[in-house]
Design a protein around this motif. Sequence first.
Motif, PDB file in Angstrom:
ATOM      1  N   TRP A  16       0.835  -1.205   0.000  1.00  0.00           N
ATOM      2  CA  TRP A  16       0.000   0.000   0.000  1.00  0.00           C
ATOM      3  C   TRP A  16       0.865   1.249   0.000  1.00  0.00           C
ATOM      4  N   ALA A  17       1.936   1.242   0.777  1.00  0.00           N
ATOM      5  CA  ALA A  17       2.822   2.410   0.807  1.00  0.00           C
ATOM      6  C   ALA A  17       3.350   2.719  -0.590  1.00  0.00           C
ATOM      7  N   ASP A  18       3.706   1.671  -1.335  1.00  0.00           N
ATOM      8  CA  ASP A  18       4.202   1.863  -2.696  1.00  0.00           C
ATOM      9  C   ASP A  18       3.092   2.348  -3.629  1.00  0.00           C
ATOM     10  N   GLU A  19       1.958   1.676  -3.576  1.00  0.00           N
ATOM     11  CA  GLU A  19       0.864   2.023  -4.487  1.00  0.00           C
ATOM     12  C   GLU A  19       0.324   3.425  -4.229  1.00  0.00           C
ATOM     13  N   LEU A  20       0.262   3.807  -2.959  1.00  0.00           N
ATOM     14  CA  LEU A  20      -0.325   5.096  -2.591  1.00  0.00           C
ATOM     15  C   LEU A  20       0.706   6.206  -2.472  1.00  0.00           C
ATOM     16  N   ASP A  21       1.986   5.874  -2.669  1.00  0.00           N
ATOM     17  CA  ASP A  21       3.078   6.844  -2.589  1.00  0.00           C
ATOM     18  C   ASP A  21       3.086   7.544  -1.229  1.00  0.00           C
ATOM     19  N   VAL A  22       3.244   6.736  -0.182  1.00  0.00           N
ATOM     20  CA  VAL A  22       3.303   7.242   1.190  1.00  0.00           C
ATOM     21  C   VAL A  22       4.686   6.931   1.748  1.00  0.00           C
ATOM     22  N   ALA A  23       5.331   7.928   2.338  1.00  0.00           N
ATOM     23  CA  ALA A  23       6.633   7.729   2.975  1.00  0.00           C
ATOM     24  C   ALA A  23       6.421   7.240   4.406  1.00  0.00           C
ATOM     25  N   VAL A  24       7.172   6.213   4.791  1.00  0.00           N
ATOM     26  CA  VAL A  24       7.024   5.613   6.117  1.00  0.00           C
ATOM     27  C   VAL A  24       8.328   5.783   6.894  1.00  0.00           C
ATOM     28  N   VAL A  25       8.236   6.470   8.038  1.00  0.00           N
ATOM     29  CA  VAL A  25       9.395   6.663   8.909  1.00  0.00           C
ATOM     30  C   VAL A  25       9.450   5.493   9.889  1.00  0.00           C
ATOM     31  N   PRO A  26      10.573   4.782   9.980  1.00  0.00           N
ATOM     32  CA  PRO A  26      10.619   3.606  10.850  1.00  0.00           C
ATOM     33  C   PRO A  26      10.669   3.953  12.330  1.00  0.00           C
ATOM     34  N   MET A  27       9.925   3.196  13.130  1.00  0.00           N
ATOM     35  CA  MET A  27      10.077   3.230  14.571  1.00  0.00           C
ATOM     36  C   MET A  27      11.341   2.447  14.928  1.00  0.00           C
ATOM     37  N   THR A  28      11.851   2.678  16.133  1.00  0.00           N
ATOM     38  CA  THR A  28      13.028   1.954  16.603  1.00  0.00           C
ATOM     39  C   THR A  28      12.612   0.917  17.640  1.00  0.00           C
ATOM     40  N   ILE A  29      13.105  -0.294  17.461  1.00  0.00           N
ATOM     41  CA  ILE A  29      12.878  -1.380  18.403  1.00  0.00           C
ATOM     42  C   ILE A  29      14.212  -1.661  19.094  1.00  0.00           C
ATOM     43  N   VAL A  30      14.216  -1.592  20.416  1.00  0.00           N
ATOM     44  CA  VAL A  30      15.431  -1.897  21.179  1.00  0.00           C
ATOM     45  C   VAL A  30      15.323  -3.346  21.626  1.00  0.00           C
TER      46      VAL A  30
END
Length: 278
Positions: A16-30
């Motif tokens: 969906w991110a690709d199809e809808l052209d949405v930028a996704v900022v990653p969360m950090t997992i410790v």
Amino acid sequence: MIAIVTDSASMLPPVWADELDVAVVPMTIVLDGAPLRERIELDSSTFYRQLAVGATVSTSAPSPGEILAVYRAAVGRGASHIVSIHTGADYSAVLSAARVAAGQIEVPVHLVDSRTVSFPVALCVTAAARARGAGCDHHEVIAGAEQTVDTVDSAFVVGAPDLLRRSGRLPDDLAAPTPTTILALGPGGLTELATVDSVTQALDAMADHVGNVAAHQPVRIGVGDADRPDLGDHLADLIRGRSGVVDLVRYEVGPSVGAHSGAGTVGAVWAPVQGSQG
């Protein structure tokens, strides 16, 4: 051009991110003391495998600098407005970080607090992206997201209730859930729908609940699971094809949400299909 940004705790499927052209900022997992960016340095299968053997885990929001880099990339591609839709402020500090980043970029950044977490955020993002795709201006794109904020709902069971309790996200008036307690996260916050005797009964009850909603208004649905694709697939099969279900997508409950709910979490999320989105 209007750019749309979200964070990875939205569980927005990559397709969906690709199809809808949405930028996704990653969360950090410790994970056992090592900070790892969700979907970039840590995938779901590795995360749940480590969680199963007792790894310590916590989550943190992206820094303002990480979000600013995404905003600058959007401006570099020609964005004149940025609509940044994020996990609710009650669940994460990501919105605060986005606010700092927004003050350092030369184009207007419109922040939307989804007031929720996980795939409900993805449906808010989807509504905004579809409004943009229909040629709407930034005001209407924001309105699409905010309308979904007010209507998105869900039904799910939590695989590891102890993790949810330790996260501090249970309201004081909600009794301690079990793996067969059906919860809802919607406009009214986190509430209990029912408690049944087995996960199989929970899947049936959730499917019936979604079916009753869809019978009264067309809905777009996501069915997600945390390391239990068999349960997610079965729930999707129970829902798919019911009257009023316009679209159904399967998604993974990734590390940033699974850290607070555990493996075995499964459920459905839905939002009414807005007029321009059908």
